[in-house]
Design a protein around this motif. Structure first.
Motif, PDB file in Angstrom:
ATOM      1  N   MET A 225       2.839  -2.007  13.478  1.00  0.00           N
ATOM      2  CA  MET A 225       3.910  -3.017  13.336  1.00  0.00           C
ATOM      3  C   MET A 225       5.027  -2.750  14.353  1.00  0.00           C
ATOM      4  N   LEU A 226       5.420  -1.473  14.448  1.00  0.00           N
ATOM      5  CA  LEU A 226       6.511  -1.108  15.359  1.00  0.00           C
ATOM      6  C   LEU A 226       6.076  -1.326  16.818  1.00  0.00           C
ATOM      7  N   GLN A 227       4.826  -0.979  17.114  1.00  0.00           N
ATOM      8  CA  GLN A 227       4.332  -1.192  18.477  1.00  0.00           C
ATOM      9  C   GLN A 227       4.310  -2.670  18.830  1.00  0.00           C
ATOM     10  N   LEU A 228       4.041  -3.488  17.814  1.00  0.00           N
ATOM     11  CA  LEU A 228       4.020  -4.941  18.036  1.00  0.00           C
ATOM     12  C   LEU A 228       5.406  -5.434  18.462  1.00  0.00           C
ATOM     13  N   VAL A 229       6.437  -4.928  17.782  1.00  0.00           N
ATOM     14  CA  VAL A 229       7.812  -5.297  18.143  1.00  0.00           C
ATOM     15  C   VAL A 229       8.104  -4.835  19.571  1.00  0.00           C
ATOM     16  N   ARG A 230       7.664  -3.619  19.889  1.00  0.00           N
ATOM     17  CA  ARG A 230       7.933  -3.092  21.236  1.00  0.00           C
ATOM     18  C   ARG A 230       7.210  -3.896  22.307  1.00  0.00           C
ATOM     19  N   THR A 231       6.019  -4.404  21.968  1.00  0.00           N
ATOM     20  CA  THR A 231       5.280  -5.236  22.925  1.00  0.00           C
ATOM     21  C   THR A 231       6.124  -6.426  23.382  1.00  0.00           C
ATOM     22  N   LEU A 232       6.959  -6.944  22.447  1.00  0.00           N
ATOM     23  CA  LEU A 232       7.750  -8.145  22.753  1.00  0.00           C
ATOM     24  C   LEU A 232       9.015  -7.833  23.550  1.00  0.00           C
ATOM     25  N   VAL A 233       9.481  -6.574  23.507  1.00  0.00           N
ATOM     26  CA  VAL A 233      10.748  -6.253  24.185  1.00  0.00           C
ATOM     27  C   VAL A 233      10.587  -5.120  25.202  1.00  0.00           C
ATOM     28  N   THR A 234       9.360  -4.863  25.626  1.00  0.00           N
ATOM     29  CA  THR A 234       9.163  -3.770  26.574  1.00  0.00           C
ATOM     30  C   THR A 234       9.780  -4.139  27.929  1.00  0.00           C
ATOM     31  N   PRO A 235      10.358  -3.150  28.626  1.00  0.00           N
ATOM     32  CA  PRO A 235      11.020  -3.437  29.903  1.00  0.00           C
ATOM     33  C   PRO A 235      10.063  -4.006  30.956  1.00  0.00           C
ATOM     34  N   SER A 236       8.747  -3.835  30.759  1.00  0.00           N
ATOM     35  CA  SER A 236       7.817  -4.369  31.765  1.00  0.00           C
ATOM     36  C   SER A 236       7.629  -5.890  31.637  1.00  0.00           C
ATOM     37  N   ASN A 237       8.112  -6.483  30.533  1.00  0.00           N
ATOM     38  CA  ASN A 237       8.058  -7.954  30.407  1.00  0.00           C
ATOM     39  C   ASN A 237       9.118  -8.584  31.316  1.00  0.00           C
ATOM     40  N   PRO A 238       8.966  -9.869  31.679  1.00  0.00           N
ATOM     41  CA  PRO A 238      10.039 -10.535  32.428  1.00  0.00           C
ATOM     42  C   PRO A 238      11.357 -10.427  31.652  1.00  0.00           C
ATOM     43  N   GLN A 239      12.439 -10.216  32.368  1.00  0.00           N
ATOM     44  CA  GLN A 239      13.700  -9.900  31.687  1.00  0.00           C
ATOM     45  C   GLN A 239      14.154 -11.014  30.749  1.00  0.00           C
ATOM     46  N   ASN A 240      14.038 -12.276  31.220  1.00  0.00           N
ATOM     47  CA  ASN A 240      14.519 -13.385  30.363  1.00  0.00           C
ATOM     48  C   ASN A 240      13.739 -13.440  29.047  1.00  0.00           C
ATOM     49  N   GLN A 241      12.459 -13.065  29.130  1.00  0.00           N
ATOM     50  CA  GLN A 241      11.596 -13.047  27.943  1.00  0.00           C
ATOM     51  C   GLN A 241      12.097 -11.988  26.949  1.00  0.00           C
ATOM     52  N   THR A 242      12.341 -10.797  27.475  1.00  0.00           N
ATOM     53  CA  THR A 242      12.802  -9.688  26.634  1.00  0.00           C
ATOM     54  C   THR A 242      14.138 -10.044  25.979  1.00  0.00           C
TER      55      THR A 242
END
Length: 304
Positions: A225-242
């Motif tokens: 569950m926690l990893q799922l949340v991190r998947t959505l806000v990881t720094p490797s995602n586009p910044q606007n997405q995060t």
């Protein structure tokens, strides 16, 4: 194999014989050693060789997908198992074949609505194999209402207190979201982040987490569950997405629930560690989220 294929093509109306033929194929392709088998490297290779022969003609795969329209348990279940074993033997090749079969992915998604739990649960394993590392299939699965269905199953199964089925659901969600910006966006726009929030609310008043401790499965589920949340806000995602996801996580109370876990009693050390990492990514670079975090007090007397 030709004879068995002939049976599948010619005897479609005889569920019993189709069921035996599918089981036979499954046993030929499967690399799982049976009890009396000596485990030898040749064994694992054989299943792959047979798989290669079988999928050389893509229509053989279309044939299997057409069996999924049969509601008969003895046809549908062995078909799901056989497709899963084919995928685990020759993943890339099979993904490409299923991608071009009309309605191929849709038929596999329909299995999640099957009222028979064993078929639904095996369909989760099948979809996990199908979506690995294939962005296009991940998008199709997401648009086939996957997020809604998977989160419903997690809730029905008891969320973090659930069993291995919850774990399979969370792994599938990870597959669909990791490094897939369009699916992450779809997840956020569809208000699915809000639906994750209740999964992080620890019901401490019952005392169960204090007295009985956490089961190994619950720890695993919470990690995922926690990893799922991190998947959505990881720094490797586009910044606007995060940034957009961080904003939602604050407004829907998810950040607050994560901070409550930090302050709760009886949380296993490894879950606590992962929660700290998750909170850090939810507040990284986000002023409003950092301000909320600054206001968090430990429930001691007086509060600290």
């Amino acid at each position: 194999m030709d004879i068995l294929l002939n049976v599948l093509e010619q005897d479609r109306n005889d569920a019993e014989i189709i069921s035996y033929a599918l089981d036979t194929f499954y046993n030929i392709m499967s690399n799982e050693p049976t009890d009396e088998d000596e485990v030898s490297p040749a064994n694992s290779d054989l299943g792959c060789q047979f798989t290669e022969i079988y999928i050389k003609h893509p229509e053989n795969v279309s044939l299997l997908l057409s069996f999924l329209e049969e509601y008969d348990f003895h046809v549908r279940w062995p078909t799901v198992k056989l497709l899963t074993v084919l995928l685990s033997n020759k993943q890339k090749e099979l993904q490409e074949i299923i991608l071009v079969v009309p309605m191929g992915v849709s038929r596999l998604m329909d299995l999640l609505s099957d009222s028979r739990e064993i078929i639904r649960n095996d369909a989760l394993l099948l979809l996990n194999q199908l979506t690995k590392g294939h962005g296009n299939i991940q998008k199709i699965v997401a648009f086939e209402n996957a997020f809604e269905r998977i989160i419903d199953i997690i809730s029905e199964e008891g969320a973090t207190d659930g069993g291995i089925v919850v774990e399979d659901c969370l792994l599938l969600l990870q597959n669909l979201l990791r490094n897939n910006t369009s699916n992450q966006n779809f997840f956020k726009e569809g208000s699915f982040i809000q639906r994750l929030t209740p999964f992080f609310q620890l019901h401490d008043e019952s005392g169960s987490s204090r007295q009985g401790g956490w089961s190994a499965q619950k720890v695993t589920n919470m990690h995922l569950m926690l990893q799922l949340v991190r998947t959505l806000v990881t720094p490797s995602n586009p910044q606007n997405q995060t940034v957009a996801c961080q904003k939602v996580m604050n407004s829907c109370g998810l950040l607050q629930d994560l901070c409550s876990i930090l302050m709760a009693t009886g949380v296993p050390a490894d879950v606590l560690t992962e929660t700290i990492n998750t909170v850090s990514e939810v507040i990284r670079g986000s002023q409003p989220n950092q301000e909320y975090f600054a206001s968090v007090l430990a429930p001691s007397n007086p509060p600290r």
